[in-house]
Scaffold this motif. Sequence first.
Motif, PDB file in Angstrom:
ATOM      1  N   ASN A  62       0.840  -1.194   0.000  1.00 34.67           N
ATOM      2  CA  ASN A  62       0.000   0.000   0.000  1.00 34.67           C
ATOM      3  C   ASN A  62       0.874   1.244   0.000  1.00 34.67           C
ATOM      4  O   ASN A  62       2.036   1.206   0.405  1.00 34.67           O
ATOM      5  CB  ASN A  62      -0.919  -0.008   1.222  1.00 34.67           C
ATOM      6  CG  ASN A  62      -1.798  -1.239   1.271  1.00 34.67           C
ATOM      7  OD1 ASN A  62      -2.757  -1.361   0.530  1.00 34.67           O
ATOM      8  ND2 ASN A  62      -1.449  -2.185   2.157  1.00 34.67           N
ATOM      9  N   THR A  63       0.294   2.380  -0.421  1.00 37.14           N
ATOM     10  CA  THR A  63       1.057   3.628  -0.542  1.00 37.14           C
ATOM     11  C   THR A  63       0.248   4.796  -0.007  1.00 37.14           C
ATOM     12  O   THR A  63      -0.954   4.913  -0.280  1.00 37.14           O
ATOM     13  CB  THR A  63       1.410   3.910  -2.011  1.00 37.14           C
ATOM     14  OG1 THR A  63       2.177   2.822  -2.536  1.00 37.14           O
ATOM     15  CG2 THR A  63       2.206   5.194  -2.153  1.00 37.14           C
ATOM     16  N   VAL A  64       0.915   5.660   0.764  1.00 36.34           N
ATOM     17  CA  VAL A  64       0.332   6.962   1.099  1.00 36.34           C
ATOM     18  C   VAL A  64       1.202   8.020   0.432  1.00 36.34           C
ATOM     19  O   VAL A  64       2.426   8.004   0.552  1.00 36.34           O
ATOM     20  CB  VAL A  64       0.238   7.172   2.630  1.00 36.34           C
ATOM     21  CG1 VAL A  64       1.598   7.146   3.299  1.00 36.34           C
ATOM     22  CG2 VAL A  64      -0.512   8.461   2.945  1.00 36.34           C
ATOM     23  N   ASN A  65       0.589   8.929  -0.289  1.00 35.90           N
ATOM     24  CA  ASN A  65       1.363   9.788  -1.184  1.00 35.90           C
ATOM     25  C   ASN A  65       2.069  10.965  -0.506  1.00 35.90           C
ATOM     26  O   ASN A  65       3.193  11.298  -0.862  1.00 35.90           O
ATOM     27  CB  ASN A  65       0.468  10.327  -2.296  1.00 35.90           C
ATOM     28  CG  ASN A  65       0.116   9.270  -3.323  1.00 35.90           C
ATOM     29  OD1 ASN A  65       0.908   8.379  -3.604  1.00 35.90           O
ATOM     30  ND2 ASN A  65      -1.079   9.353  -3.883  1.00 35.90           N
ATOM     31  N   THR A  66       1.405  11.610   0.472  1.00 36.03           N
ATOM     32  CA  THR A  66       1.949  12.880   0.935  1.00 36.03           C
ATOM     33  C   THR A  66       2.225  12.966   2.437  1.00 36.03           C
ATOM     34  O   THR A  66       3.006  13.816   2.851  1.00 36.03           O
ATOM     35  CB  THR A  66       1.005  14.048   0.577  1.00 36.03           C
ATOM     36  OG1 THR A  66      -0.252  13.861   1.230  1.00 36.03           O
ATOM     37  CG2 THR A  66       0.800  14.137  -0.917  1.00 36.03           C
ATOM     38  N   VAL A  67       1.602  12.128   3.278  1.00 36.43           N
ATOM     39  CA  VAL A  67       1.815  12.307   4.716  1.00 36.43           C
ATOM     40  C   VAL A  67       2.313  10.998   5.321  1.00 36.43           C
ATOM     41  O   VAL A  67       3.380  10.529   4.957  1.00 36.43           O
ATOM     42  CB  VAL A  67       0.549  12.853   5.421  1.00 36.43           C
ATOM     43  CG1 VAL A  67       0.890  13.312   6.842  1.00 36.43           C
ATOM     44  CG2 VAL A  67      -0.002  14.063   4.658  1.00 36.43           C
ATOM     45  N   ASN A  68       1.567  10.342   6.223  1.00 37.66           N
ATOM     46  CA  ASN A  68       2.125   9.274   7.049  1.00 37.66           C
ATOM     47  C   ASN A  68       1.375   7.950   6.934  1.00 37.66           C
ATOM     48  O   ASN A  68       0.173   7.924   6.685  1.00 37.66           O
ATOM     49  CB  ASN A  68       2.111   9.703   8.516  1.00 37.66           C
ATOM     50  CG  ASN A  68       2.907  10.963   8.778  1.00 37.66           C
ATOM     51  OD1 ASN A  68       3.969  11.151   8.208  1.00 37.66           O
ATOM     52  ND2 ASN A  68       2.405  11.833   9.636  1.00 37.66           N
ATOM     53  N   GLY A  69       2.111   6.861   7.192  1.00 36.60           N
ATOM     54  CA  GLY A  69       1.494   5.543   7.324  1.00 36.60           C
ATOM     55  C   GLY A  69       1.223   4.852   6.021  1.00 36.60           C
ATOM     56  O   GLY A  69       0.078   4.762   5.580  1.00 36.60           O
ATOM     57  N   GLY A  70       2.279   4.318   5.393  1.00 38.50           N
ATOM     58  CA  GLY A  70       2.079   3.625   4.124  1.00 38.50           C
ATOM     59  C   GLY A  70       1.135   2.451   4.237  1.00 38.50           C
ATOM     60  O   GLY A  70       0.258   2.254   3.400  1.00 38.50           O
ATOM     61  N   GLY A  71       1.305   1.637   5.302  1.00 43.88           N
ATOM     62  CA  GLY A  71       0.412   0.506   5.511  1.00 43.88           C
ATOM     63  C   GLY A  71      -0.755   0.860   6.406  1.00 43.88           C
ATOM     64  O   GLY A  71      -1.916   0.710   6.038  1.00 43.88           O
ATOM     65  N   ILE A  72      -0.429   1.349   7.620  1.00 44.53           N
ATOM     66  CA  ILE A  72      -1.450   1.662   8.628  1.00 44.53           C
ATOM     67  C   ILE A  72      -1.130   3.001   9.259  1.00 44.53           C
ATOM     68  O   ILE A  72       0.019   3.259   9.656  1.00 44.53           O
ATOM     69  CB  ILE A  72      -1.487   0.582   9.730  1.00 44.53           C
ATOM     70  CG1 ILE A  72      -1.893  -0.774   9.156  1.00 44.53           C
ATOM     71  CG2 ILE A  72      -2.438   0.982  10.855  1.00 44.53           C
ATOM     72  CD1 ILE A  72      -1.756  -1.931  10.155  1.00 44.53           C
ATOM     73  N   PHE A  73      -2.134   3.854   9.386  1.00 43.46           N
ATOM     74  CA  PHE A  73      -2.046   5.060  10.200  1.00 43.46           C
ATOM     75  C   PHE A  73      -3.029   4.921  11.342  1.00 43.46           C
ATOM     76  O   PHE A  73      -4.206   4.610  11.134  1.00 43.46           O
ATOM     77  CB  PHE A  73      -2.370   6.316   9.396  1.00 43.46           C
ATOM     78  CG  PHE A  73      -2.270   7.584  10.219  1.00 43.46           C
ATOM     79  CD1 PHE A  73      -1.053   8.222  10.374  1.00 43.46           C
ATOM     80  CD2 PHE A  73      -3.385   8.103  10.855  1.00 43.46           C
ATOM     81  CE1 PHE A  73      -0.944   9.373  11.144  1.00 43.46           C
ATOM     82  CE2 PHE A  73      -3.293   9.246  11.628  1.00 43.46           C
ATOM     83  CZ  PHE A  73      -2.072   9.892  11.779  1.00 43.46           C
ATOM     84  N   ASN A  74      -2.550   5.161  12.566  1.00 46.48           N
ATOM     85  CA  ASN A  74      -3.409   4.974  13.738  1.00 46.48           C
ATOM     86  C   ASN A  74      -3.209   6.108  14.736  1.00 46.48           C
ATOM     87  O   ASN A  74      -2.093   6.343  15.201  1.00 46.48           O
ATOM     88  CB  ASN A  74      -3.086   3.643  14.428  1.00 46.48           C
ATOM     89  CG  ASN A  74      -3.786   3.516  15.766  1.00 46.48           C
ATOM     90  OD1 ASN A  74      -5.013   3.600  15.839  1.00 46.48           O
ATOM     91  ND2 ASN A  74      -3.027   3.341  16.829  1.00 46.48           N
ATOM     92  N   ASP A  75      -4.293   6.810  15.072  1.00 44.82           N
ATOM     93  CA  ASP A  75      -4.262   7.703  16.222  1.00 44.82           C
ATOM     94  C   ASP A  75      -5.375   7.353  17.209  1.00 44.82           C
ATOM     95  O   ASP A  75      -5.754   8.141  18.062  1.00 44.82           O
ATOM     96  CB  ASP A  75      -4.291   9.186  15.837  1.00 44.82           C
ATOM     97  CG  ASP A  75      -5.489   9.583  14.994  1.00 44.82           C
ATOM     98  OD1 ASP A  75      -6.426   8.775  14.857  1.00 44.82           O
ATOM     99  OD2 ASP A  75      -5.502  10.720  14.484  1.00 44.82           O
ATOM    100  N   GLY A  76      -5.894   6.117  17.079  1.00 50.82           N
ATOM    101  CA  GLY A  76      -6.828   5.553  18.042  1.00 50.82           C
ATOM    102  C   GLY A  76      -6.177   4.391  18.768  1.00 50.82           C
ATOM    103  O   GLY A  76      -5.002   4.450  19.139  1.00 50.82           O
ATOM    104  N   THR A  77      -6.924   3.309  18.955  1.00 51.52           N
ATOM    105  CA  THR A  77      -6.404   2.105  19.600  1.00 51.52           C
ATOM    106  C   THR A  77      -6.363   0.989  18.563  1.00 51.52           C
ATOM    107  O   THR A  77      -7.393   0.632  18.000  1.00 51.52           O
ATOM    108  CB  THR A  77      -7.284   1.685  20.781  1.00 51.52           C
ATOM    109  OG1 THR A  77      -7.308   2.730  21.751  1.00 51.52           O
ATOM    110  CG2 THR A  77      -6.742   0.419  21.432  1.00 51.52           C
ATOM    111  N   ALA A  78      -5.171   0.452  18.322  1.00 50.31           N
ATOM    112  CA  ALA A  78      -5.013  -0.584  17.306  1.00 50.31           C
ATOM    113  C   ALA A  78      -4.203  -1.748  17.860  1.00 50.31           C
ATOM    114  O   ALA A  78      -3.164  -1.548  18.495  1.00 50.31           O
ATOM    115  CB  ALA A  78      -4.322  -0.026  16.062  1.00 50.31           C
ATOM    116  N   THR A  79      -4.682  -2.965  17.610  1.00 55.56           N
ATOM    117  CA  THR A  79      -3.968  -4.181  17.957  1.00 55.56           C
ATOM    118  C   THR A  79      -3.780  -5.000  16.686  1.00 55.56           C
ATOM    119  O   THR A  79      -4.744  -5.213  15.936  1.00 55.56           O
ATOM    120  CB  THR A  79      -4.735  -5.009  19.004  1.00 55.56           C
ATOM    121  OG1 THR A  79      -4.948  -4.213  20.176  1.00 55.56           O
ATOM    122  CG2 THR A  79      -3.964  -6.267  19.382  1.00 55.56           C
ATOM    123  N   VAL A  80      -2.551  -5.446  16.453  1.00 55.95           N
ATOM    124  CA  VAL A  80      -2.242  -6.265  15.280  1.00 55.95           C
ATOM    125  C   VAL A  80      -1.647  -7.571  15.768  1.00 55.95           C
ATOM    126  O   VAL A  80      -0.577  -7.588  16.383  1.00 55.95           O
ATOM    127  CB  VAL A  80      -1.271  -5.537  14.333  1.00 55.95           C
ATOM    128  CG1 VAL A  80      -1.027  -6.373  13.079  1.00 55.95           C
ATOM    129  CG2 VAL A  80      -1.804  -4.153  13.959  1.00 55.95           C
TER     130      VAL A  80
END
Length: 315
Positions: free
Chosen positions: A191-209
């Motif tokens: 996956n790609t994010v073009n201009t800011v952050n988190g190519g795969g995952i961006f999280n500012d909540g609660t995330a479990t992987v």
Amino acid sequence: MSATAAGGDTAVDCRSNSSALQAAIAAAAPGAKLTVQGTCTGPFTIGKALTLIGRKQAVLDGNHTGTTVTISAAVQVRLTRLTITGGQGGQGGGIRNSGGTLTVTHSTVTGNSSTGPGGGGIYNESGTVTVEDSTLAKNTSTGTGGGIRNQGTLTVKSTSVHHNTAQTLGGGIDNVSPSTMMVSRSKVHHNTVNTVNGGGIFNDGTATVDYSEVSDNTSPVGSGGGIRVTGANGRLTLNHTLVRHNTTAATGGGVSVGANAVATLNDSKVRNNTASNGGGVNVDPGGTATLNRTRVTDNTPNNCAPTGAVPGCIG
């Protein structure tokens, strides 16, 4: 007839009438099951409890005139064995869930786009979404979350999220504060994010992987080629997860931890990622990263940065 009762279910045959499905949805009793064949042309809106089951490679096509499937009420909806494509929505391209409890299984969400806040494939505006044994691929967002934007409760199980693109945050998945997300036994890759952050995952909540892989994602401008966690509510836990071959032109090739955010990596591996600094893990001032039985190795130009910011990791 394009819609007939069969075995207690309603059979919808879009091979003879591509517009049959929305009429069948409108006519169905709450709790009904619709079995679908052929390519059904939408967009479609579901405001009652329903199950849609695809037969013989059934397709729901948004015809590039709106979100392909919109869940418009606090109802339970299940989509299974369907390809959901051709959606072009201001908020959510393939699927938009507005307060419902949605389960997507054994399905493919592909070739959709969002021009609004985000969610090229799926936009969970509110409510609960579970995606299991499915594929989200080649969706795009001019905002955030090329594959998925989550503003509620999201569970992703045994699913591949790949080759999605977002303009600003979360090429694969964007989990928005204060939402919660669980990704288990899945792969978030390419996956790609073009201009800011988190190519795969961006999280500012609660995330479990858990027991997953985050690999080959790219953030060509911002931080966090694989994963970016940030913000006062940003909490990330990795369990038995592999983060590898992600790249960014900024910091945190594998995992980037922003100010006030907390990342805990348990029994995981972060390797062969690339950044300008913190090839494996980078921690901004005020952020915290903890490694428990986790190896950070073979990253470029270093494993962790700044030096000493990640206890147990040698830069």
